[in-house]
Scaffold this motif. Structure first.
Motif, PDB file in Angstrom:
ATOM      1  N   TRP A  23       1.145 -14.233   1.001  1.00  0.00           N
ATOM      2  CA  TRP A  23       1.561 -12.958   0.417  1.00  0.00           C
ATOM      3  C   TRP A  23       2.066 -13.046  -1.013  1.00  0.00           C
ATOM      4  O   TRP A  23       1.918 -12.087  -1.784  1.00  0.00           O
ATOM      5  N   THR A  27       0.745 -10.020  -3.527  1.00  0.00           N
ATOM      6  CA  THR A  27       1.527  -8.806  -3.265  1.00  0.00           C
ATOM      7  C   THR A  27       1.797  -8.021  -4.535  1.00  0.00           C
ATOM      8  O   THR A  27       1.846  -6.778  -4.514  1.00  0.00           O
ATOM      9  N   SER A  89       4.066  -4.636   6.239  1.00  0.00           N
ATOM     10  CA  SER A  89       2.663  -4.242   6.107  1.00  0.00           C
ATOM     11  C   SER A  89       2.426  -2.778   6.464  1.00  0.00           C
ATOM     12  O   SER A  89       1.348  -2.237   6.209  1.00  0.00           O
ATOM     13  N   THR A 157      -3.303  -4.741   3.116  1.00  0.00           N
ATOM     14  CA  THR A 157      -2.125  -5.234   3.839  1.00  0.00           C
ATOM     15  C   THR A 157      -2.417  -6.507   4.638  1.00  0.00           C
ATOM     16  O   THR A 157      -1.492  -7.099   5.204  1.00  0.00           O
ATOM     17  N   LEU A 160      -0.290  -9.717   4.118  1.00  0.00           N
ATOM     18  CA  LEU A 160       1.038  -9.632   4.707  1.00  0.00           C
ATOM     19  C   LEU A 160       0.981  -9.944   6.205  1.00  0.00           C
ATOM     20  O   LEU A 160       1.840 -10.656   6.746  1.00  0.00           O
ATOM     21  N   SER A 163       0.379 -13.665   6.830  1.00  0.00           N
ATOM     22  CA  SER A 163       1.632 -14.400   6.666  1.00  0.00           C
ATOM     23  C   SER A 163       2.524 -14.246   7.891  1.00  0.00           C
ATOM     24  O   SER A 163       3.124 -15.222   8.370  1.00  0.00           O
TER      25      SER A 163
END
Length: 390
Positions: A23, A27, A89, A157, A160, A163
């Motif tokens: 991420w 991000t 997310s 997303t 995320l 992760s």
């Protein structure tokens, strides 16, 4: 070191950085382009990890040294962090995203220092063996870059959630590793006395200040390089950034030999200079001069391995075994905490200052971290006294 133990700890390191790499690189792009956060808001989001690093790693280290087995603390932090990352997310406004990200950072940031301490506890010669294990963390980061970049997932997303899934798995896996009970109850090493001794060591303080200053260019890398590459028109930006981790593999493995033959000061000085030079290359390069960009990205391996990793090993050698987790947590507090917090704020503001409409003047933006890197190299070269080679 036994082959079985090596492989178990290698997977442990792989997952630690797979979680982080899934991420942290993309991000910023997701927040800017999909959720339309401002540069300042992106800087604040990334700043949560720095604030958390000023609060949680030190006390988590104290718990591991004095009260609870290290693996149980890591399992709790990774499991809670995975649930929070899943929640992130589903959020699309800064008002909700920021506080949940802060809670996630409180859980995740201590795991860096604790995973380093746990690895040091379970290997016979950290200065020799740790780089050979830490390289698997780099491979974990590369795996995420190739996955996210190759599938063009930067603005979704899915990184995320990837992760979060890895974090839950790590929380289970860490419980299968050799138990690392608290050693502080059995040994008499004093945190206060050790801290006073380190502070009185001028070279230690110079190194600490230099590593803190380097957090400023480091913050630019994690927050905005991916967005810069996509803005310039490069394809598969996340996968492209993996060149830095690819070179990191070589420099991590080279570190013990470089330190032995050149000494600590030249090694760290090379790493600090690399932080500055790489951003100057990004400033001068672009889609029309891609070679400069590729070289700048590739210098990440030299920059990180010869500064942060060399510093971790040096500090581990300076403190008693019973304070290992606490010492790594303290360094995380200063560097990943204070330094990264200042760096993330500066990075966000610099991007804001050089944004006109939807256009960011990247060539000017990169001069700031480049200048900080060059200044830090001069500071370190003038004031640090290298210890005896070994």
């Amino acid at each position: 070191m036994q082959t079985t133990l090596y492989l178990r700890l290698a997977l442990f390191q792989f997952l630690q950085f797979f979680i982080w790499g899934s991420w942290t690189v993309t991000t910023g792009t997701y927040l800017l382009q999909s959720l339309h956060f401002s540069g300042r808001e992106v800087g604040l989001v990334y700043g949560t990890t720095a604030i958390a690093a000023m609060v949680s790693p030190f006390w988590a280290g104290r718990l591991a040294d004095r009260h609870f087995p290290l693996e149980r603390i890591l399992a709790t932090l990774h499991f809670t962090g995975g649930l929070l990352m899943f929640a992130l997310s589903t959020m699309d406004t800064f008002a909700f995203f920021y506080p949940v990200m802060f809670l996630y950072a409180i859980c995740y940031m201590p795991t860096f220092a604790l995973s380093t301490a746990m690895t040091f506890h379970n290997i016979p010669e950290p200065a020799r063996d740790y780089p050979r294990l830490r390289v698997w963390g780099t491979l974990g980061w590369i795996a995420t870059g190739l996955c996210v970049g190759g599938l063009d997932l930067e603005t979704t997303t899915l990184p995320l959630r990837l992760s979060a899934t890895a974090s839950i798995f790590q929380s289970i896996y860490v419980l299968t590793l050799p138990s690392t009970p608290p050693l502080g109850k059995k040994e008499k090493a004093s945190l206060l006395a050790t801290g006073r001794q380190l502070i009185q060591d001028r070279s230690f303080m110079v190194l600490l200040i230099a590593l803190t200053l380097i957090c400023i260019p480091n913050a630019f890398y994690y927050s905005f390089v991916n967005a810069y590459l996509k803005d310039q028109g490069f394809k598969n930006a996340a996968a492209m950034m993996s060149i830095g981790q690819a070179t990191e593999i070589g420099f991590v493995l080279l570190l013990p030999y470089a330190r032995h033959y050149f000494g600590l000061k030249p090694v760290i000085l090379m790493g600090i200079l690399a932080w500055g030079i790489r951003y100057l290359l990004l400033s001068w390069g672009g889609i029309d001069l891609p070679l400069m960009v590729w070289v700048g990205l590739g210098m990440h391996g030299l920059a990180w391995s010869f500064t942060a990793l060399a510093g971790q090993i040096y500090i581990d050698e300076k403190v008693p075994v019973s304070l290992r987790s606490t010492a790594q947590g303290f360094i995380a507090l200063i560097i990943s905490g204070l330094g990264a917090f200042i760096g993330s704020l500066i990075a966000g503001e610099v991007v804001n200052w050089h944004t006109l409409g939807k256009t960011i003047n990247w060539s000017v933006v990169w001069l700031v971290p480049g200048g900080v890197g060059i200044f830090t190299a001069v500071f370190f070269a003038l004031l640090f006294r290298s210890p005896k080679r070994g």
